[in-house]
Design a protein around this motif. Structure first.
Motif, short mmCIF file in Angstrom:
data_model
loop_
_atom_site.label_atom_id
_atom_site.label_comp_id
_atom_site.label_asym_id
_atom_site.label_seq_id
_atom_site.Cartn_x
_atom_site.Cartn_y
_atom_site.Cartn_z
N ALA A 42 0.82 -1.21 0.00
CA ALA A 42 0.00 0.00 0.00
C ALA A 42 0.86 1.27 0.00
N GLU A 43 0.23 2.38 -0.35
CA GLU A 43 0.88 3.70 -0.34
C GLU A 43 0.18 4.61 0.67
N HIS A 44 0.93 5.11 1.63
CA HIS A 44 0.40 6.07 2.60
C HIS A 44 1.44 7.17 2.84
N HIS A 45 0.97 8.34 3.24
CA HIS A 45 1.87 9.46 3.41
C HIS A 45 1.66 10.11 4.80
N ASP A 46 2.70 10.00 5.64
CA ASP A 46 2.68 10.60 6.97
C ASP A 46 1.46 10.17 7.78
N LEU A 47 1.07 8.91 7.62
CA LEU A 47 0.00 8.36 8.45
C LEU A 47 0.63 7.57 9.59
N SER A 48 0.17 7.84 10.79
CA SER A 48 0.76 7.25 11.98
C SER A 48 0.84 5.74 11.89
N GLY A 49 2.05 5.22 12.06
CA GLY A 49 2.23 3.78 12.16
C GLY A 49 2.30 3.03 10.84
N LEU A 50 2.35 3.73 9.71
CA LEU A 50 2.46 3.06 8.42
C LEU A 50 3.74 3.53 7.73
N ALA A 51 4.55 2.57 7.25
CA ALA A 51 5.94 2.89 6.90
C ALA A 51 6.22 3.07 5.41
N SER A 52 5.26 2.78 4.53
CA SER A 52 5.60 2.77 3.10
C SER A 52 4.87 3.83 2.29
N PRO A 53 5.56 4.92 1.91
CA PRO A 53 4.97 5.90 1.00
C PRO A 53 5.28 5.61 -0.46
N ALA A 54 6.15 4.64 -0.74
CA ALA A 54 6.64 4.41 -2.10
C ALA A 54 6.62 2.93 -2.45
N PRO A 55 5.46 2.39 -2.88
CA PRO A 55 5.38 0.96 -3.19
C PRO A 55 6.39 0.49 -4.21
N ASP A 56 6.69 1.30 -5.22
CA ASP A 56 7.59 0.83 -6.28
C ASP A 56 8.99 0.52 -5.75
N ILE A 57 9.44 1.28 -4.75
CA ILE A 57 10.75 0.99 -4.16
C ILE A 57 10.71 -0.35 -3.44
N MET A 58 9.65 -0.58 -2.67
CA MET A 58 9.51 -1.85 -1.97
C MET A 58 9.39 -3.02 -2.94
N LEU A 59 8.66 -2.81 -4.03
CA LEU A 59 8.44 -3.90 -4.99
C LEU A 59 9.73 -4.28 -5.70
N GLY A 60 10.61 -3.31 -5.90
CA GLY A 60 11.90 -3.64 -6.49
C GLY A 60 12.67 -4.61 -5.62
N LEU A 61 12.60 -4.40 -4.30
CA LEU A 61 13.27 -5.29 -3.36
C LEU A 61 12.55 -6.63 -3.24
N ILE A 62 11.23 -6.58 -3.13
CA ILE A 62 10.45 -7.81 -2.98
C ILE A 62 10.59 -8.70 -4.21
N GLY A 63 10.55 -8.10 -5.38
CA GLY A 63 10.67 -8.88 -6.60
C GLY A 63 11.98 -9.63 -6.68
N SER A 64 13.05 -9.00 -6.17
CA SER A 64 14.37 -9.63 -6.25
C SER A 64 14.53 -10.79 -5.29
N GLN A 65 13.63 -10.88 -4.29
CA GLN A 65 13.76 -11.92 -3.28
C GLN A 65 12.61 -12.93 -3.30
N THR A 66 11.79 -12.87 -4.36
CA THR A 66 10.70 -13.84 -4.54
C THR A 66 10.83 -14.47 -5.93
N LYS A 67 10.07 -15.56 -6.15
CA LYS A 67 10.24 -16.32 -7.39
C LYS A 67 9.00 -16.35 -8.27
N ARG A 68 7.83 -16.54 -7.66
CA ARG A 68 6.66 -16.77 -8.51
C ARG A 68 5.49 -15.85 -8.21
N ILE A 69 5.39 -15.31 -7.02
CA ILE A 69 4.22 -14.52 -6.62
C ILE A 69 4.15 -13.23 -7.43
#
Length: 334
Positions: A42-69
């Motif tokens: 998910a994408e959120h901006h300055d919402l208390s307790g949520l850490a990810s404003p930039a899904p594409d950055i996270m997906l770059g990392l997740i994609g590199s460490q997963t195989k089929r999902i």
């Protein structure tokens, strides 16, 4: 039934944003092993307790460490961005991870009015232009679509161009979003856990009006907390419910409270009413109970894919919840 995961990257009390983001990556790896269909961030901006404003950055990392999902955004908040920039980023992800990238789009601000002003000029005007922006994005991404020859964008391409373009989904909780997805001919993800509106009716409206080749493919997003026993699931859920109550009045800045903090909290009558309303949109129970309620929703919505969002204070309990569900449904593990 297909099951997927929506991760909001929640920060638990006593934990850091780095720990929350690392927990997202680790959970994605485990979801890949367990046989879940998709993993959306998910994408959120300055919402208390949520850490990810930039899904594409996270997906770059997740994609590199997963195989089929399949990996994707749930959602890119399109009014904040130019469609060309979004197309470039998700084309790049789809080039790196062929046939695995989803691009969910939404129209919510994802944060406060002040954050919205800091992110983009005239947000409300961009919301009004959302249909045009979505059409522009689809044209940039779809190999079979082109701008008219006299269009200002007819000679530009969001490189790199992947062999398999990202699959675009529209996310929403209203009939307006459902009709938009239907008219654009794209699949629709309905946020059951975010609203008390007539979800089945909205999804039915989407299908009745869909121009898509896939005949109105829909995902229903649900809040689920599963544990080995009903009693344990209820305890885990209480801290999440308390956190949501705190967020509604501008609190929750310390993150998801512990089970002990939630059990010791003195709820007011008004807060108890809010808790009950939130529980109505949450599935809580042991594996058999969770499966039964998901199957009931399957019949209600007439869809075969659910996207589960699970928030607990303990990242280990969250992982275990998804493991128990996968085992109950007999998923094939890597």
């Amino acid at each position: 039934m297909k099951l997927s995961i929506l991760d909001q990257s929640p920060i638990s009390s006593g934990k850091t944003p780095q720990e929350a983001l690392n927990a997202t990556i680790e959970l994605a790896k485990r979801a890949d092993e367990l046989g879940y269909t998709r993993y959306w961030v998910a994408e959120h901006h300055d919402l208390s307790g949520l850490a990810s404003p930039a899904p594409d950055i996270m997906l770059g990392l997740i994609g590199s460490q997963t195989k089929r999902i399949r990996i994707g955004a749930g959602a890119v908040l399109l009014p904040h961005y130019k469609p060309y920039n979004v197309a470039e980023r998700y084309n790049m992800l789809a080039t790196l991870y062929p046939g695995r990238v989803d691009l969910g789009v939404g129209r919510a601000p994802g944060g406060s009015a002040e954050v919205t002003m800091a992110l983009s000029d005239n947000f409300l005007e961009q919301v009004r232009k959302m249909p045009e922006s979505l059409t522009e994005l689809l044209t940039f991404l779809d190999h079979d679509l082109d701008f008219p020859s006299d269009h200002m964008y007819s000679k530009i391409t969001p490189e790199p161009v992947p062999q398999h373009p990202p699959e675009v989904w529209q996310l929403g909780t209203s009939e307006k979003s459902a009709i938009s997805a239907a008219e654009k001919g794209i699949p629709y993800a309905f946020g059951h856990f975010m609203t008390d509106k007539d979800g089945p009716g909205i999804v039915k409206k989407y299908r009745e009006n869909s121009t898509a080749k896939h005949e109105g493919k829909a995902i229903i997003s649900v809040s689920v907390i599963c544990a080995e026993t009903t009693e344990e699931a209820e305890e885990l859920a209480l801290s999440n419910l308390l956190w949501k109550v705190q967020q509604e009045v501008g609190g929750g800045k310390d993150g998801v409270p512990t089970v002990e903090e939630a059990k010791a909290y003195d709820f007011s009558n008004k807060e108890k009413e809010t808790i009950q309303d939130l529980r109505n949109n949450t599935i809580i129970g042991n594996p058999a109970e969770v499966k039964k309620q998901l199957e009931e929703l399957e019949d209600l919505y007439g869809t075969d894919e659910f996207m589960i969002v699970t928030i607990t204070h303990s990242y280990e309990a969250r992982r275990k919840s998804y493991e128990l569900i996968a085992e109950e449904f007999g998923f094939t593990k890597l």
